[in-house]
Design an enzyme around this catalytic site. Structure first.
Site, mmCIF file in Angstrom:
data_model
loop_
_atom_site.group_PDB
_atom_site.id
_atom_site.type_symbol
_atom_site.label_atom_id
_atom_site.label_comp_id
_atom_site.label_asym_id
_atom_site.label_seq_id
_atom_site.Cartn_x
_atom_site.Cartn_y
_atom_site.Cartn_z
ATOM 1 N N ASP A 39 0.838 -1.200 0.000
ATOM 2 C CA ASP A 39 0.000 0.000 0.000
ATOM 3 C C ASP A 39 0.872 1.249 0.000
ATOM 4 O O ASP A 39 2.047 1.199 0.400
ATOM 5 C CB ASP A 39 -0.891 0.031 1.251
HETATM 6 N N1 URA Z 1 -1.242 -5.873 3.979
HETATM 7 C C1 URA Z 1 -1.724 -4.607 3.984
HETATM 8 O O1 URA Z 1 -2.761 -4.341 4.583
HETATM 9 N N2 URA Z 1 -1.041 -3.676 3.306
HETATM 10 C C2 URA Z 1 0.110 -3.906 2.649
HETATM 11 O O2 URA Z 1 0.698 -2.999 2.078
HETATM 12 C C3 URA Z 1 0.609 -5.228 2.664
HETATM 13 C C4 URA Z 1 -0.085 -6.196 3.330
#
Ligand code: URA
Length: 250
Positions: A116
Site C-alpha cells: 500500500d
Molecule cells: N497488507 C496490507 O494491509 N497492506 C500492505 O501494504 C501489505 C499487506
C-alpha cells in the site's frame, strides 16, 4: 537473411517451441526450421539446436545465421519502499517504485506483490514472469513478514485467531494460518503466506485495531538487511534461485 521489423521486440515475450519462435521472429517458416537445424544454423544459449521441439524461454539466447533474435537477461531487484511511493510502474499523482530504480532494463520490470501507499519495506521487481508467478502462488507458501504498529494494545488472543484464520466475506475465504509474534504492547511481527488485498490491515481490523505503521521486512529468505529507505539492489543469482526453490515456511 532479413529480419522482419520489430521482430526483436516480439522476441521478448513468452516461451515457445523453437520452430514457432523461428517462424515468428524471422523470415523462415515453421517447416524451414528442420533444415536450419540440419544445417546447424541455429544456436540456443551458445549450443547448436538439435530439435524443433526445443523450448525457447524469454531468457534463451537465440542466434540464427549469426543474427541475435533474442538476448534478454533476467533481472531481480529488491527495493526498500518509502512511505508515499506507489507500488506501480506509472502513476499520475505519486512517485512510483520504478522512479527509485536505476537499471538499463527498468522499463521491462514488473512488481512482485504490491505494498500500500503508506506501507514501507521490501518490494521485489523483475522481468521474469515465471519467477514472480511462483513467488506469488499461495501453494509456494513463501512467508512474507511484516512489522506492525497498532493503535490499541495487543493480547495473546490475536495469536490464536491469526493461526486459525479469519473469514474475509468479500472473497468468501478464510485466511491461511499466519504466525503472529507480539513484540510489545503495540507492536508485532506477522508472517503470512498469501497476499490478499489490504490483508494485514483487515486482519487487525477483525479486532477493530487500526494499523498505524506497516513495514515488510522479508519475503522468504530475502530480507532488507541494512538496505536504506529508498535504496535498491540487484539480487544475486543464488538469492533469486533460492527464493523459489527453498521457500521459508511458517
Ligand atoms: N497488507 C496490507 O494491509 N497492506 C500492505 O501494504 C501489505 C499487506
Amino acid at each position: 537473411m532479413i529480419l522482419p521489423d520489430g521482430c526483436e521486440q516480439q522476441a521478448r515475450t513468452g516461451t515457445s517451441r523453437l520452430d514457432r519462435f523461428i517462424s515468428k521472429n524471422s523470415t523462415f517458416s515453421l517447416s524451414d526450421t528442420r533444415f536450419l537445424i540440419a544445417q546447424k544454423r541455429i544456436l540456443l544459449d551458445g549450443c547448436v539446436a538439435h530439435s524443433i521441439q526445443q523450448k525457447v524461454t524469454e531468457f534463451t539466447h537465440v542466434v540464427l545465421d549469426g543474427h541475435c533474435l533474442r538476448d534478454n537477461n533476467p533481472v531481480y531487484i529488491m527495493l526498500n519502499k518509502p512511505r508515499g511511493v506507489v507500488s506501480a510502474t506509472k502513476d499520475a499523482k505519486h512517485s512510483t517504485v520504478l522512479d527509485l530504480i536505476r537499471h538499463p532494463q527498468k522499463n521491462e520490470l514488473h512488481i512482485v506483490g504490491r505494498l500500500d501507499l503508506n506501507t514501507t519495506g521490501l518490494v521485489l521487481l523483475t522481468n521474469d514472469g515465471a519467477w514472480s508467478r511462483k513467488i506469488s502462488l499461495p501453494e509456494t507458501k513463501l512467508a512474507k513478514t511484516y512489522e506492525v504498529t497498532l493503535s490499541k494494545a495487543l493480547d495473546d488472543q490475536y495469536i490464536d485467531v491469526f493461526r486459525e484464520g479469519i473469514y474475509f466475506g468479500y472473497e468468501n475465504i478464510t485466511t491461511q494460518p499466519a504466525c503472529l509474534e507480539i513484540l510489545s504492547e503495540y507492536t508485532a511481527r506477522l508472517s503470512l503466506t498469501e497476499g490478499k488485498y489490504h490483508q494485514v490491515k483487515r486482519m487487525f481490523g477483525h479486532f477493530r485495531n487500526e494499523v498505524l505503521a506497516l513495514h515488510r521486512v522479508s519475503v522468504g529468505h530475502l530480507s532488507l538487511d541494512g538496505l536504506k529507505v529508498g535504496q535498491s539492489r540487484l539480487l544475486t543469482l543464488e538469492e533469486s534461485v533460492n527464493t523459489t526453490q527453498k521457500p521459508m515456511l511458517l
